[in-house]
Design an enzyme around this catalytic site. Structure first.
Site, PDB file in Angstrom:
ATOM      1  N   LYS A 138       1.094  -1.208  -0.121  1.00  0.00           N
ATOM      2  CA  LYS A 138       0.088  -0.266  -0.236  1.00  0.00           C
ATOM      3  C   LYS A 138       1.039   1.431  -0.544  1.00  0.00           C
ATOM      4  O   LYS A 138       0.660   2.184  -0.874  1.00  0.00           O
ATOM      5  CB  LYS A 138      -0.551  -0.167   1.108  1.00  0.00           C
ATOM      6  CG  LYS A 138      -2.144  -1.229   0.723  1.00  0.00           C
ATOM      7  CD  LYS A 138      -2.669  -1.277   2.350  1.00  0.00           C
ATOM      8  CE  LYS A 138      -4.171  -2.470   1.931  1.00  0.00           C
ATOM      9  NZ  LYS A 138      -4.542  -2.755   3.105  1.00  0.00           N
TER      10      LYS A 138
ATOM     11  N   GLN B 103      -4.654  -1.621   9.356  1.00  0.00           N
ATOM     12  CA  GLN B 103      -5.139  -3.221   8.674  1.00  0.00           C
ATOM     13  C   GLN B 103      -4.838  -3.963  10.343  1.00  0.00           C
ATOM     14  O   GLN B 103      -5.041  -3.797  11.185  1.00  0.00           O
ATOM     15  CB  GLN B 103      -3.618  -3.101   8.601  1.00  0.00           C
ATOM     16  CG  GLN B 103      -3.018  -4.251   8.085  1.00  0.00           C
ATOM     17  CD  GLN B 103      -4.396  -4.320   5.737  1.00  0.00           C
ATOM     18  OE1 GLN B 103      -3.552  -3.344   5.754  1.00  0.00           O
ATOM     19  NE2 GLN B 103      -4.154  -5.876   5.886  1.00  0.00           N
TER      20      GLN B 103
ATOM     21  N   ASP C 219     -11.380   2.575   3.777  1.00  0.00           N
ATOM     22  CA  ASP C 219     -11.463   1.114   3.622  1.00  0.00           C
ATOM     23  C   ASP C 219     -13.152   0.567   3.780  1.00  0.00           C
ATOM     24  O   ASP C 219     -13.349   0.181   3.042  1.00  0.00           O
ATOM     25  CB  ASP C 219     -11.485   0.010   5.078  1.00  0.00           C
ATOM     26  CG  ASP C 219      -9.614  -0.332   5.145  1.00  0.00           C
ATOM     27  OD1 ASP C 219      -9.430  -0.913   4.142  1.00  0.00           O
ATOM     28  OD2 ASP C 219      -9.767  -0.897   6.008  1.00  0.00           O
TER      29      ASP C 219
HETATM   30  N1  L34 Z   1      -8.127  -2.593   7.350  1.00  0.00           N
HETATM   31  N2  L34 Z   1      -7.360  -4.513   6.684  1.00  0.00           N
HETATM   32  C1  L34 Z   1      -7.334  -3.444   6.267  1.00  0.00           C
HETATM   33  N3  L34 Z   1      -8.133  -3.286   5.645  1.00  0.00           N
HETATM   34  C2  L34 Z   1      -7.648  -3.924   3.947  1.00  0.00           C
HETATM   35  O1  L34 Z   1      -8.289  -4.030   2.861  1.00  0.00           O
HETATM   36  C3  L34 Z   1      -7.336  -5.564   5.059  1.00  0.00           C
HETATM   37  N4  L34 Z   1      -7.207  -6.355   3.429  1.00  0.00           N
HETATM   38  C4  L34 Z   1      -7.371  -8.018   3.619  1.00  0.00           C
HETATM   39  C5  L34 Z   1      -7.064  -8.021   5.152  1.00  0.00           C
HETATM   40  N5  L34 Z   1      -6.676  -7.037   5.873  1.00  0.00           N
HETATM   41  C6  L34 Z   1      -7.235  -5.557   5.867  1.00  0.00           C
HETATM   42  C7  L34 Z   1      -6.285  -6.437   2.644  1.00  0.00           C
HETATM   43  O2  L34 Z   1      -5.135  -5.419   2.458  1.00  0.00           O
HETATM   44  C8  L34 Z   1      -6.345  -8.284   2.536  1.00  0.00           C
HETATM   45  N6  L34 Z   1      -5.671  -7.513   2.227  1.00  0.00           N
HETATM   46  C9  L34 Z   1      -4.931  -7.762   0.762  1.00  0.00           C
HETATM   47  C10 L34 Z   1      -4.158  -6.824   0.150  1.00  0.00           C
HETATM   48  C11 L34 Z   1      -2.983  -7.006  -0.998  1.00  0.00           C
HETATM   49  C12 L34 Z   1      -2.731  -8.486  -1.031  1.00  0.00           C
HETATM   50  C13 L34 Z   1      -3.680  -9.235  -0.229  1.00  0.00           C
HETATM   51  C14 L34 Z   1      -4.743  -8.739   0.550  1.00  0.00           C
HETATM   52  C15 L34 Z   1      -1.828  -8.922  -2.045  1.00  0.00           C
HETATM   53  O3  L34 Z   1      -1.396  -7.691  -2.421  1.00  0.00           O
HETATM   54  N7  L34 Z   1      -1.864  -9.512  -2.391  1.00  0.00           N
HETATM   55  C16 L34 Z   1      -0.928 -10.202  -3.603  1.00  0.00           C
HETATM   56  C17 L34 Z   1      -0.127 -11.010  -2.772  1.00  0.00           C
HETATM   57  C18 L34 Z   1       1.313 -10.519  -1.864  1.00  0.00           C
HETATM   58  C19 L34 Z   1       1.947 -11.951  -1.598  1.00  0.00           C
HETATM   59  O4  L34 Z   1       3.064 -12.258  -2.127  1.00  0.00           O
HETATM   60  O5  L34 Z   1       1.600 -11.896  -0.066  1.00  0.00           O
HETATM   61  C20 L34 Z   1      -1.539 -11.408  -4.912  1.00  0.00           C
HETATM   62  O6  L34 Z   1      -1.541 -10.952  -5.983  1.00  0.00           O
HETATM   63  O7  L34 Z   1      -3.117 -11.355  -4.339  1.00  0.00           O
END
Ligand code: L34
Length: 300
Positions: free
Chosen positions: A60, A104, A127
């Site tokens: 982020k 988060q 959010d």
């Molecule tokens: N307050 N908490 C708050 N806001 C959110 O919007 C989130 N979330 C969820 C968990 N807690 C939160 C996120 O940011 C899930 N989440 C999130 C954000 C980004 C990714 C996955 C979940 C992401 O970029 N995933 C990548 C892989 C990352 C890795 O290598 O671990 C993908 O390609 O899926």
């Protein structure tokens, strides 16, 4: 099977491609804000050292900087008290350089997540977790849309998939994904107008219901929960799951898998999203969109 009897292989909907399109639009809006003397500012509060949260929060911050926005990452120790966290929320509510922020999740067990969410100023709640923003979304008058469900909707719409009158089955009923996802798809208007069913851990005949989905959105948090027999031929399958599973053949000893048995389901679906590289990057993108919107609302 297709008419010729050949098996279908699904088209991939890639988070990187869909988000690139949206980032192009956001960059113009950010430029416009800057020309009016406002740099959109997003803060992310991370309490503790959950490894997955560290990754998401870092992404982020990086994206903010890439877009030329102001980024503030507030790291607080796992022992932070609720009072200390609420004081930080209050500080960010009153910081004019921060247009939007989030805390988060998950938070350490001794902190009441609802109390924290309720303390965030709805105008800065990028959010879209505050009850007042959830309510506005439900009645179809939203200021913000929650990032993950909004990202899923954009993936569907920007792939040219019609949702009107389609049977959307949402697997999972969390406040972050399942419930708001269902609420969005049932709204009137473009990208919605769907017939929505929500199934969850207490549902009877779950596989029977998922097999009737034109669009299947899976957010239940169980690795490879949806198998090919639970999916209709030609369905659109969106996988919101990000589960880390042990894999000794992988350099890190683990890898990320979704809630969908991707290899089998891709032979049956018309469209499918991969994990990683699917919904995850869209969550980051829609969060940026909300931060830009929050800044635009201040400028008027
Ligand atoms: N307050 N908490 C708050 N806001 C959110 O919007 C989130 N979330 C969820 C968990 N807690 C939160 C996120 O940011 C899930 N989440 C999130 C954000 C980004 C990714 C996955 C979940 C992401 O970029 N995933 C990548 C892989 C990352 C890795 O290598 O671990 C993908 O390609 O899926």
């Amino acid at each position: 099977m297709t008419a010729s009897g050949a098996k279908m292989t699904a088209k991939l909907i890639l988070g990187k491609e869909v988000s690139a399109e949206i980032y192009g639009e956001l960059r113009k809006r950010i430029e416009d804000l800057k020309s009016r003397g406002v740099t959109p500012g997003l803060a992310v509060v991370l309490v503790g050292d959950d490894p997955a949260s560290q990754v998401y929060v870092r992404k982020k911050g990086e994206m903010c900087e890439e877009l030329g926005m102001k980024s503030l990452i507030v790291r607080m120790p796992a022992e932070t008290t609720q009072e200390e966290l609420l004081a930080k929320v209050d500080e960010l509510n009153n910081d004019p350089s921060i247009h939007g922020f989030l805390v988060q999740l998950p938070l350490p067990g001794h902190i009441d997540e609802d109390a924290v969410i309720n303390a965030i100023s709805p105008a800065k709640d990028v959010d879209c977790f505050h009850p007042s923003n959830v309510g506005r979304m439900l009645i179809g008058d939203p200021d913000f849309l929650p990032a993950t469900p909004a990202g899923v909707q954009q993936m569907i719409v920007r792939s040219g998939i019609d949702t009107s009158g389609k049977h959307v089955v949402v697997v999972g009923r969390s406040n972050i994904v399942g419930k708001p996802m269902a609420a969005m798809m049932v709204q009137k208007g473009a990208g919605a107008d769907s017939t929505v069913t929500v199934v969850h851990s207490r549902t009877r005949n779950l596989a029977e219901i998922t097999s009737t989905a034109d669009i299947l959105i899976v957010a239940i948090g169980k690795p490879r929960f949806v198998t090919a027999d639970m999916v209709k031929e030609g369905a659109v399958v969106i996988d919101v799951g990000t589960n880390r599973v042990d894999d000794p053949t992988h350099p890190k000893g683990s890898r990320l898998v979704g809630d969908v048995d991707f290899d089998a389901v891709k032979e049956k679906a018309s469209y499918i999203t991969p994990v990683p590289g699917g919904v995850g990057p869209m969550t980051i993108c829609m969060l940026m969109a909300n931060a830009v919107r929050a800044a635009e609302k201040v400028v008027g």
